[in-house]
Design a protein around this motif. Structure first.
Motif, PDB file in Angstrom:
ATOM      1  N   ILE A 178       4.640   0.161   0.570  1.00 43.06           N
ATOM      2  CA  ILE A 178       5.297  -0.662   1.791  1.00 43.06           C
ATOM      3  C   ILE A 178       4.421  -1.780   2.030  1.00 43.06           C
ATOM      4  O   ILE A 178       2.807  -2.041   1.434  1.00 43.06           O
ATOM      5  CB  ILE A 178       5.033   0.107   3.761  1.00 43.06           C
ATOM      6  N   LYS A 179       4.240  -2.566   2.337  1.00 45.05           N
ATOM      7  CA  LYS A 179       4.207  -4.432   2.551  1.00 45.05           C
ATOM      8  C   LYS A 179       3.088  -3.552   3.758  1.00 45.05           C
ATOM      9  O   LYS A 179       3.088  -2.892   4.840  1.00 45.05           O
ATOM     10  CB  LYS A 179       5.180  -5.226   4.066  1.00 45.05           C
ATOM     11  N   THR A 180       1.474  -3.608   3.169  1.00 45.22           N
ATOM     12  CA  THR A 180       0.189  -3.838   3.537  1.00 45.22           C
ATOM     13  C   THR A 180       0.347  -4.083   5.669  1.00 45.22           C
ATOM     14  O   THR A 180       0.526  -5.521   5.897  1.00 45.22           O
ATOM     15  CB  THR A 180      -0.761  -4.539   3.414  1.00 45.22           C
ATOM     16  N   GLY A 181      -0.065  -3.090   6.398  1.00 45.37           N
ATOM     17  CA  GLY A 181      -0.461  -3.123   7.707  1.00 45.37           C
ATOM     18  C   GLY A 181       1.122  -3.298   8.252  1.00 45.37           C
ATOM     19  O   GLY A 181       0.877  -2.912   9.840  1.00 45.37           O
ATOM     20  N   GLN A 235       1.241  -1.080   0.107  1.00 45.00           N
ATOM     21  CA  GLN A 235       0.215  -0.474  -0.060  1.00 45.00           C
ATOM     22  C   GLN A 235       0.572   1.346   0.111  1.00 45.00           C
ATOM     23  O   GLN A 235       2.356   0.838   0.966  1.00 45.00           O
ATOM     24  CB  GLN A 235      -1.146  -0.353   1.091  1.00 45.00           C
ATOM     25  N   LEU A 236       0.612   2.368  -0.411  1.00 44.72           N
ATOM     26  CA  LEU A 236       1.526   3.689   0.101  1.00 44.72           C
ATOM     27  C   LEU A 236       0.629   4.637   0.471  1.00 44.72           C
ATOM     28  O   LEU A 236      -0.607   4.873   0.534  1.00 44.72           O
ATOM     29  CB  LEU A 236       0.678   4.833  -1.859  1.00 44.72           C
ATOM     30  N   ALA A 261      -2.524   6.823  10.900  1.00 40.71           N
ATOM     31  CA  ALA A 261      -2.992   5.642  10.093  1.00 40.71           C
ATOM     32  C   ALA A 261      -2.821   4.152  11.077  1.00 40.71           C
ATOM     33  O   ALA A 261      -2.172   4.387  12.079  1.00 40.71           O
ATOM     34  CB  ALA A 261      -2.112   5.434   8.812  1.00 40.71           C
ATOM     35  N   ASP A 262      -4.520   3.941  10.220  1.00 44.69           N
ATOM     36  CA  ASP A 262      -4.736   2.418  11.016  1.00 44.69           C
ATOM     37  C   ASP A 262      -3.842   1.755  11.460  1.00 44.69           C
ATOM     38  O   ASP A 262      -3.228   1.580  10.400  1.00 44.69           O
ATOM     39  CB  ASP A 262      -5.628   2.135  10.618  1.00 44.69           C
ATOM     40  N   ALA A 263      -3.517   0.970  12.192  1.00 46.90           N
ATOM     41  CA  ALA A 263      -2.456  -0.277  12.566  1.00 46.90           C
ATOM     42  C   ALA A 263      -3.031  -1.791  11.583  1.00 46.90           C
ATOM     43  O   ALA A 263      -4.161  -0.824  11.394  1.00 46.90           O
ATOM     44  CB  ALA A 263      -2.488  -0.061  14.043  1.00 46.90           C
ATOM     45  N   ALA A 278      10.049  -2.152   9.279  1.00 46.22           N
ATOM     46  CA  ALA A 278       9.279  -2.512  10.071  1.00 46.22           C
ATOM     47  C   ALA A 278      10.448  -3.872  11.254  1.00 46.22           C
ATOM     48  O   ALA A 278      10.735  -4.215  10.636  1.00 46.22           O
ATOM     49  CB  ALA A 278       7.741  -2.653   9.921  1.00 46.22           C
ATOM     50  N   ASN A 279      11.021  -3.482  12.520  1.00 48.61           N
ATOM     51  CA  ASN A 279      11.206  -3.975  13.256  1.00 48.61           C
ATOM     52  C   ASN A 279      13.038  -4.005  11.858  1.00 48.61           C
ATOM     53  O   ASN A 279      13.668  -3.514  11.586  1.00 48.61           O
ATOM     54  CB  ASN A 279      11.419  -5.658  13.098  1.00 48.61           C
ATOM     55  N   ASP A 280      13.466  -5.250  12.128  1.00 51.29           N
ATOM     56  CA  ASP A 280      14.772  -4.988  11.517  1.00 51.29           C
ATOM     57  C   ASP A 280      14.666  -6.083   9.850  1.00 51.29           C
ATOM     58  O   ASP A 280      15.544  -6.044   8.833  1.00 51.29           O
ATOM     59  CB  ASP A 280      15.558  -6.239  11.746  1.00 51.29           C
ATOM     60  N   GLU A 281      12.932  -5.929   9.706  1.00 53.03           N
ATOM     61  CA  GLU A 281      12.793  -6.191   7.615  1.00 53.03           C
ATOM     62  C   GLU A 281      12.477  -4.895   7.102  1.00 53.03           C
ATOM     63  O   GLU A 281      11.740  -4.310   7.430  1.00 53.03           O
ATOM     64  CB  GLU A 281      11.366  -7.081   8.242  1.00 53.03           C
TER      65      GLU A 281
END
Lengths: 131, 369
Positions: B331-334, B285-286, B367-369, B305-308
Motif C-alpha cells: 500500500i501507499k506508505t503511511g 510498503q508491504l 502498525a504505527d500510523a 483508505a477513505n475512497d482512494e
C-alpha cells in the motif's frame, strides 16, 4: 472418489437439489464441488423469506482455495437455512449431501427440476472437467 | 505432465491432490489443508520441497562473489553451518529472488525458488564471470522439511532406528542451533523452515529421501501439502516470492529492511537504488492486514483508505490458528484506516506488523500510523 447419489438432481454449477416429502426442496453443493474447493472456511447463506429465481446467487462459499457463488437451482422462497454452517463450515466437506445442506426452499414450479442433470450426466460433467 | 520429485509416487499413495506448481506436479493437500496446518503448529508434519533448487558454490572467490551478488552480507556467516536469508537484486534494486545461503566446509550451499530457477542460474552464471569460483546445481538431491514443535524429537526417534547411520545423525541434530545447518555424511541437515515452527530441513540423496519419508510415515508423521505450507508461512509473516515481491519492487518496499546489509565498504548489485530510496523514502510498503469479521482476504483484492485505492493484497488466507483472515498488502506508505473490497463490499481491516502468529498464539502488533 466423489459420490453422486442417484436420487438427487444436479446443476452444472455444482449444486444439488432434493425434493422432500412435503414438497419443499433442499439445496447444497456436491461432493465433487466440496472436494475441488478444499476446506470450507465460511458460508454465507441467503435470508429467510427471500424470493429467488433459478440461477440467482443465493449465497457464497469460501474455502482455503477460493470464493464461489452458490446459485439457487430453481425458483422459490427460502424457508430455512442451515445455521450449523455458520459455526461449523467444515460440515460442507464432511457431509455434503446430508448435514452440510445450505438452504431449503418452497419451489414456485417443481417442473424446473427437470432441466437439471441426473446423477449420471452430472458425473460425466465432473469427469470431463478433471481432464 | 510436470516435473516430479523422488517422492511423487509416495504422495499419490498418501492420497495427495496434485497441482502444477512452477512446472512441478506437487501435493496441495492430502485431504484437509487446515488439519495439516494444525499438525505443524501443534505437533509435527513432513513436507516435500524437493522442487526447490539447490546450488553449491566453490572456489577461491566464493565469498567475494556472494558479497557482490546478494543484498545481505555473507561476511556475517562466521562459522560453517550458519545460514543467511537474503534477497538477490537486479541493477535497479528489484528483487530477482529470495534465498537461503549456508556456509559449508567446502564453500556455500544456496537454495533458491523453483519457479525462478532458470532466471536465477542465468543471472548468477553471468555475474560469476569475473570471479574465480563455480556454481554446481544439485538436481540429484531432495529436500524434506520436518516441521512442528515435536519435529526434532520425532525425527531423532526415527533416525535412531538405523543402527549404522542413526547415532551420528541424532548427535548431529542435537548440537544444531536454530538457523544452523551442515553436512552429516552426505546428508545436509539444517534447523530452518518456512513455517515459523521448530524444524529441520533435510537435503539428502533421492533414495534416502524416499526411505526417510517412509520411515516418518511409519512413525505416524503425516504429510503436509504446499497449501498448508503457504498458510503457515503467511501466519509467520514470511514473504512468498512472486506474490509478495518480484523484480518490480525493492526490498524496502517488501518489508525486507532487516535482510539488507548496507555499509560503506561493500558494493553489491542493486545497492545504488536502495541507498537512494533510504534517502528519499519509499512511496509504498508491504504491511500486514487482519480482518476481524467473516470473509477471506485474497491476493489482488484492492485496498482503500477513505475512497482512494491505495494498493492491493499480495497474499491472503484464512488463518487456521487465529480463525480469521490475514493478508500481506502493498500500500501507499503511511495509508491508514484501511478497507479491503471483497466481492463489491468494503470491509474494515487492521494494519499490523507481521508475524501474525507464533507458537499457536496471536503475536501481531498494530502498525504505527
Amino acid at each position: 472418489m466423489a459420490e453422486y447419489p442417484g436420487e438427487l438432481k444436479y446443476a452444472e454449477s455444482h449444486e444439488w437439489a432434493r425434493v422432500e416429502d412435503d414438497g419443499t426442496v433442499t439445496v447444497g453443493i456436491s461432493d465433487h464441488a466440496q472436494d475441488s474447493l478444499g476446506d470450507v472456511v465460511y458460508v454465507e447463506l441467503p435470508e429467510i423469506d427471500a424470493d429467488v429465481s433459478a440461477k440467482d446467487e443465493a449465497g457464497v462459499v469460501e474455502s482455503v482455495k477460493a470464493a464461489s457463488d452458490i446459485y439457487s437451482p430453481i425458483s422459490g422462497k427460502i424457508i430455512a437455512v442451515n445455521e450449523t454452517l455458520e459455526d461449523a463450515p467444515e460440515t460442507v466437506n464432511d457431509s455434503p449431501y446430508d448435514q452440510g445442506w445450505f438452504f431449503r426452499l418452497q419451489p414456485t414450479d417443481l417442473a424446473e427440476l427437470e432441466s437439471m442433470l441426473d446423477a449420471n450426466a452430472y458425473q460425466e460433467l465432473c469427469d470431463s472437467e478433471e481432464h | 505432465m510436470g516435473l516430479r520429485t523422488p517422492i511423487y509416487e509416495l504422495h499419490l499413495q498418501a492420497g495427495a491432490k496434485m497441482v502444477d506448481f512452477g512446472g512441478w506436479d506437487m501435493p496441495i493437500h492430502y485431504g484437509s489443508q487446515i488439519e495439516e496446518h494444525h499438525l505443524v503448529r501443534n505437533s509435527v508434519g513432513v513436507c516435500d520441497v524437493s522442487h526447490m533448487t539447490v546450488i553449491d558454490l566453490a572456489g577461491a572467490d566464493s565469498k567475494r562473489y556472494l558479497r557482490y551478488l546478494l543484498a545481505n552480507d555473507v561476511e556475517k556467516l562466521q562459522s560453517a553451518g550458519k545460514a543467511l536469508y537474503s534477497a538477490m537484486l537486479d541493477d535497479t534494486g528489484g528483487v530477482l529472488d529470495d534465498l537461503i545461503v549456508y556456509l559449508t566446509q567446502d564453500g556455500y550451499r544456496i537454495v533458491v525458488n523453483c519457479a525462478t530457477r532458470e532466471k536465477d542460474l542465468a543471472w548468477m552464471n553471468d555475474k560469476i564471470q569475473a570471479f574465480d569460483c563455480a556454481l554446481t546445481e544439485r538436481p540429484d538431491l531432495a529436500i524434506l522439511a520436518i516441521q512442528g514443535p515435536e519435529s526434532l524429537q520425532v525425527l531423532k526417534e526415527v533416525l535412531a532406528k538405523d543402527a549404522n547411520e542413526g547415532p551420528s545423525r541424532v548427535a548431529y541434530i542435537d548440537q544444531l542451533k536454530p538457523f544452523v545447518g551442515g553436512f552429516c555424511g552426505d546428508w545436509f541437515l539444517a534447523r530452518t523452515g518456512y513455517t515459523g515452527e521448530k524444524g529441520i530441513e533435510a537435503i539428502v540423496p533421492a533414495d534416502d529421501a524416499k526411505q526417510l519419508w517412509r520411515d516418518l510415515a511409519s512413525a505416524g508423521v503425516r504429510a503436509i501439502g504446499l497449501g498448508a505450507r503457504d498458510t503457515l508461512r503467511l501466519e509467520a509473516g514470511m514473504n512468498l516470492y512472486g506474490s509478495d515481491m518480484d523484480e518490480t519492487v525493492t526490498p524496502l518496499e517488501s518489508n525486507m529492511e532487516i535482510t539488507l546489509s548496507i555499509d560503506e565498504q561493500r558494493d553489491f548489485i542493486g545497492r545504488g537504488k536502495l541507498v537512494e530510496q533510504i534517502q528519499t523514502g519509499v512511496s509504498r510498503q508491504l504491511v500486514g492486514l487482519v480482518l476481524n469479521q467473516r470473509g477471506v482476504l485474497r491476493a489482488h483484492y484492492p485496498v482503500y483508505a477513505n475512497d482512494e485505492c491505495v494498493g492491493e493484497i499480495t497474499s491472503g488466507a484464512f488463518s487456521p490458528t487465529l480463525q480469521h483472515s490475514i493478508a500481506l498488502a502493498r500500500i501507499k506508505t503511511g495509508a491508514d484506516d484501511l478497507q479491503v473490497e471483497i466481492r463489491g463490499k468494503r470491509l474494515a481491516v487492521l494494519k499490523v506488523s507481521p508475524p501474525f502468529a507464533r507458537n499457536g498464539k496471536k503475536v501481531f502488533k498494530l502498525a504505527d500510523a
